[in-house]
Write a protein that holds these residues in place. Structure first.
Motif, PDB file in Angstrom:
ATOM      1  N   SER A   1       0.839  -1.205   0.000  1.00 14.83           N
ATOM      2  CA  SER A   1       0.000   0.000   0.000  1.00 14.83           C
ATOM      3  C   SER A   1       0.872   1.252   0.000  1.00 14.83           C
ATOM      4  O   SER A   1       0.658   2.190  -0.779  1.00 14.83           O
ATOM      5  CB  SER A   1      -0.913  -0.039   1.229  1.00 14.83           C
ATOM      6  OG  SER A   1      -1.309   1.245   1.595  1.00 14.83           O
ATOM      7  N   GLU A   2       1.891   1.243   0.849  1.00 16.83           N
ATOM      8  CA  GLU A   2       2.778   2.396   0.977  1.00 16.83           C
ATOM      9  C   GLU A   2       3.610   2.594  -0.298  1.00 16.83           C
ATOM     10  O   GLU A   2       3.722   3.699  -0.822  1.00 16.83           O
ATOM     11  CB  GLU A   2       3.717   2.154   2.171  1.00 16.83           C
ATOM     12  CG  GLU A   2       4.313   3.436   2.717  1.00 16.83           C
ATOM     13  CD  GLU A   2       5.148   3.159   3.958  1.00 16.83           C
ATOM     14  OE1 GLU A   2       6.279   3.653   3.996  1.00 16.83           O
ATOM     15  OE2 GLU A   2       4.665   2.425   4.854  1.00 16.83           O
ATOM     16  N   GLN A   3       4.149   1.489  -0.817  1.00 16.38           N
ATOM     17  CA  GLN A   3       5.015   1.562  -1.992  1.00 16.38           C
ATOM     18  C   GLN A   3       4.268   2.034  -3.237  1.00 16.38           C
ATOM     19  O   GLN A   3       4.788   2.808  -4.031  1.00 16.38           O
ATOM     20  CB  GLN A   3       5.631   0.179  -2.249  1.00 16.38           C
ATOM     21  CG  GLN A   3       6.835   0.262  -3.145  1.00 16.38           C
ATOM     22  CD  GLN A   3       7.661  -1.031  -3.100  1.00 16.38           C
ATOM     23  OE1 GLN A   3       7.749  -1.676  -2.081  1.00 16.38           O
ATOM     24  NE2 GLN A   3       8.253  -1.386  -4.215  1.00 16.38           N
ATOM     25  N   LEU A   4       3.027   1.552  -3.404  1.00 17.24           N
ATOM     26  CA  LEU A   4       2.279   1.890  -4.618  1.00 17.24           C
ATOM     27  C   LEU A   4       1.387   3.121  -4.437  1.00 17.24           C
ATOM     28  O   LEU A   4       0.677   3.523  -5.347  1.00 17.24           O
ATOM     29  CB  LEU A   4       1.424   0.691  -5.067  1.00 17.24           C
ATOM     30  CG  LEU A   4       2.205  -0.573  -5.451  1.00 17.24           C
ATOM     31  CD1 LEU A   4       1.252  -1.682  -5.850  1.00 17.24           C
ATOM     32  CD2 LEU A   4       3.171  -0.298  -6.596  1.00 17.24           C
ATOM     33  N   LYS A   5       1.397   3.678  -3.213  1.00 14.49           N
ATOM     34  CA  LYS A   5       0.596   4.880  -2.897  1.00 14.49           C
ATOM     35  C   LYS A   5      -0.906   4.642  -3.169  1.00 14.49           C
ATOM     36  O   LYS A   5      -1.592   5.453  -3.789  1.00 14.49           O
ATOM     37  CB  LYS A   5       1.081   6.093  -3.707  1.00 14.49           C
ATOM     38  CG  LYS A   5       2.575   6.320  -3.661  1.00 14.49           C
ATOM     39  CD  LYS A   5       2.917   7.652  -3.026  1.00 14.49           C
ATOM     40  CE  LYS A   5       4.375   7.981  -2.933  1.00 14.49           C
ATOM     41  NZ  LYS A   5       5.294   6.945  -2.499  1.00 14.49           N
ATOM     42  N   ILE A   6      -1.373   3.462  -2.741  1.00 17.27           N
ATOM     43  CA  ILE A   6      -2.809   3.154  -2.827  1.00 17.27           C
ATOM     44  C   ILE A   6      -3.258   2.665  -1.451  1.00 17.27           C
ATOM     45  O   ILE A   6      -2.429   2.279  -0.630  1.00 17.27           O
ATOM     46  CB  ILE A   6      -3.115   2.078  -3.913  1.00 17.27           C
ATOM     47  CG1 ILE A   6      -2.292   0.809  -3.688  1.00 17.27           C
ATOM     48  CG2 ILE A   6      -2.885   2.620  -5.316  1.00 17.27           C
ATOM     49  CD1 ILE A   6      -2.595  -0.332  -4.663  1.00 17.27           C
ATOM     50  N   SER A   7      -4.549   2.699  -1.186  1.00 19.16           N
ATOM     51  CA  SER A   7      -5.029   2.330   0.145  1.00 19.16           C
ATOM     52  C   SER A   7      -4.908   0.822   0.393  1.00 19.16           C
ATOM     53  O   SER A   7      -4.842   0.031  -0.551  1.00 19.16           O
ATOM     54  CB  SER A   7      -6.495   2.741   0.306  1.00 19.16           C
ATOM     55  OG  SER A   7      -7.316   1.895  -0.473  1.00 19.16           O
ATOM     56  N   ARG A   8      -4.911   0.444   1.681  1.00 20.02           N
ATOM     57  CA  ARG A   8      -4.844  -0.976   2.059  1.00 20.02           C
ATOM     58  C   ARG A   8      -6.029  -1.727   1.450  1.00 20.02           C
ATOM     59  O   ARG A   8      -5.895  -2.835   0.965  1.00 20.02           O
ATOM     60  CB  ARG A   8      -4.910  -1.114   3.591  1.00 20.02           C
ATOM     61  CG  ARG A   8      -3.654  -0.747   4.345  1.00 20.02           C
ATOM     62  CD  ARG A   8      -2.673  -1.915   4.494  1.00 20.02           C
ATOM     63  NE  ARG A   8      -3.148  -2.959   5.359  1.00 20.02           N
ATOM     64  CZ  ARG A   8      -2.995  -2.977   6.679  1.00 20.02           C
ATOM     65  NH1 ARG A   8      -2.390  -1.973   7.293  1.00 20.02           N
ATOM     66  NH2 ARG A   8      -3.433  -3.982   7.393  1.00 20.02           N
ATOM     67  N   ARG A   9      -7.181  -1.072   1.489  1.00 15.59           N
ATOM     68  CA  ARG A   9      -8.403  -1.701   0.971  1.00 15.59           C
ATOM     69  C   ARG A   9      -8.261  -2.017  -0.533  1.00 15.59           C
ATOM     70  O   ARG A   9      -8.677  -3.070  -1.005  1.00 15.59           O
ATOM     71  CB  ARG A   9      -9.589  -0.759   1.203  1.00 15.59           C
ATOM     72  CG  ARG A   9     -10.897  -1.273   0.687  1.00 15.59           C
ATOM     73  CD  ARG A   9     -12.005  -0.390   1.200  1.00 15.59           C
ATOM     74  NE  ARG A   9     -12.321  -0.745   2.566  1.00 15.59           N
ATOM     75  CZ  ARG A   9     -13.524  -1.166   2.959  1.00 15.59           C
ATOM     76  NH1 ARG A   9     -14.502  -1.256   2.092  1.00 15.59           N
ATOM     77  NH2 ARG A   9     -13.775  -1.483   4.195  1.00 15.59           N
ATOM     78  N   THR A  10      -7.650  -1.075  -1.277  1.00 15.54           N
ATOM     79  CA  THR A  10      -7.440  -1.280  -2.714  1.00 15.54           C
ATOM     80  C   THR A  10      -6.490  -2.451  -2.946  1.00 15.54           C
ATOM     81  O   THR A  10      -6.706  -3.277  -3.831  1.00 15.54           O
ATOM     82  CB  THR A  10      -6.881   0.007  -3.371  1.00 15.54           C
ATOM     83  OG1 THR A  10      -7.788   1.064  -3.111  1.00 15.54           O
ATOM     84  CG2 THR A  10      -6.708  -0.136  -4.862  1.00 15.54           C
ATOM     85  N   VAL A  11      -5.441  -2.539  -2.115  1.00 14.74           N
ATOM     86  CA  VAL A  11      -4.493  -3.663  -2.218  1.00 14.74           C
ATOM     87  C   VAL A  11      -5.249  -4.970  -1.986  1.00 14.74           C
ATOM     88  O   VAL A  11      -5.114  -5.934  -2.756  1.00 14.74           O
ATOM     89  CB  VAL A  11      -3.337  -3.516  -1.191  1.00 14.74           C
ATOM     90  CG1 VAL A  11      -2.475  -4.779  -1.177  1.00 14.74           C
ATOM     91  CG2 VAL A  11      -2.488  -2.301  -1.503  1.00 14.74           C
TER      92      VAL A  11
END
Length: 198
Positions: free
Chosen positions: A159-169
């Protein structure tokens, strides 16, 4: 009522042969034949075919790309893909593009006629044994996430690396697991390695 059929093939002899065979069928009306797909949309608007029989590979054009375009713009129009080869990737590509049937040129005219009739009724005609172990392709984002999972990253790190939310991951991981027909993240990585995806 006859099934209106449009033929698209850049091999004139092949198309004339198919036309002749299909004209012997009382259920069909061949509304047109096209050697150059450039005029295809015009022909569809003119003849309103129920089914288009299209060669998978033409000189400058791809029957698969045309299938995608037509299914988007004319969803009522069913497409039967005709191919000289029954490669798995061709079958999968035709299926993914939204074609209703895949028929090889080695098949009999009876099988082609049946594929047209079934497609007209909304029934897909594909070599089912070739699709059984087929998984829809993963998106670019899903492949990226899969590679990070293979490198042992947690959902939080991804989530942090791709700059997307945990939910999206989590949503992407669920999609990967479903598409690869496995039960876990580890199973997804193992299957992806086997399939040569990562």
């Amino acid at each position: 009522m006859k099934i209106r059929v449009l033929l698209v093939d850049d091999h004139l002899l092949m198309m004339q042969g198919i036309r002749k065979l299909l004209e012997d069928e009382t259920d069909f009306e061949i509304v047109g034949t096209i050697c150059n797909p450039a005029g295809l949309l015009e022909e569809i608007n003119k003849h309103h075919p129920d089914v288009i029989v299209m060669d998978i590979k033409m000189k400058e054009e791809s029957g698969i790309e045309w299938t995608k375009k037509i299914t988007r713009s004319y969803p009522a129009c069913k497409i039967v893909i005709l191919s000289g080869y029954d490669y798995d990737e061709y079958i999968h590509a035709a299926y993914e593009a939204g074609a209703y049937a895949f028929v090889t040129k080695e098949n009999s005219s009876l099988e082609l006629a049946n594929a047209i009739k079934q497609s007209y009724l909304g029934i897909k005609v594909f070599p089912t044994d070739r699709l059984t172990h087929y998984s829809p392709p993963l998106t670019q984002m899903e492949l990226t996430i899969l590679r990070l999972i293979a490198e042992d990253h947690t959902n939080a790190e991804i989530s942090e690396q791709l700059k997307i939310s945990r939910r999206t991951v989590e949503h992407h991981i669920s999609s990967i697991i479903r598409k690869l027909d496995v039960d876990s993240r580890v199973g997804a990585v193992v299957k992806a390695i086997k399939l040569g995806l990562i």
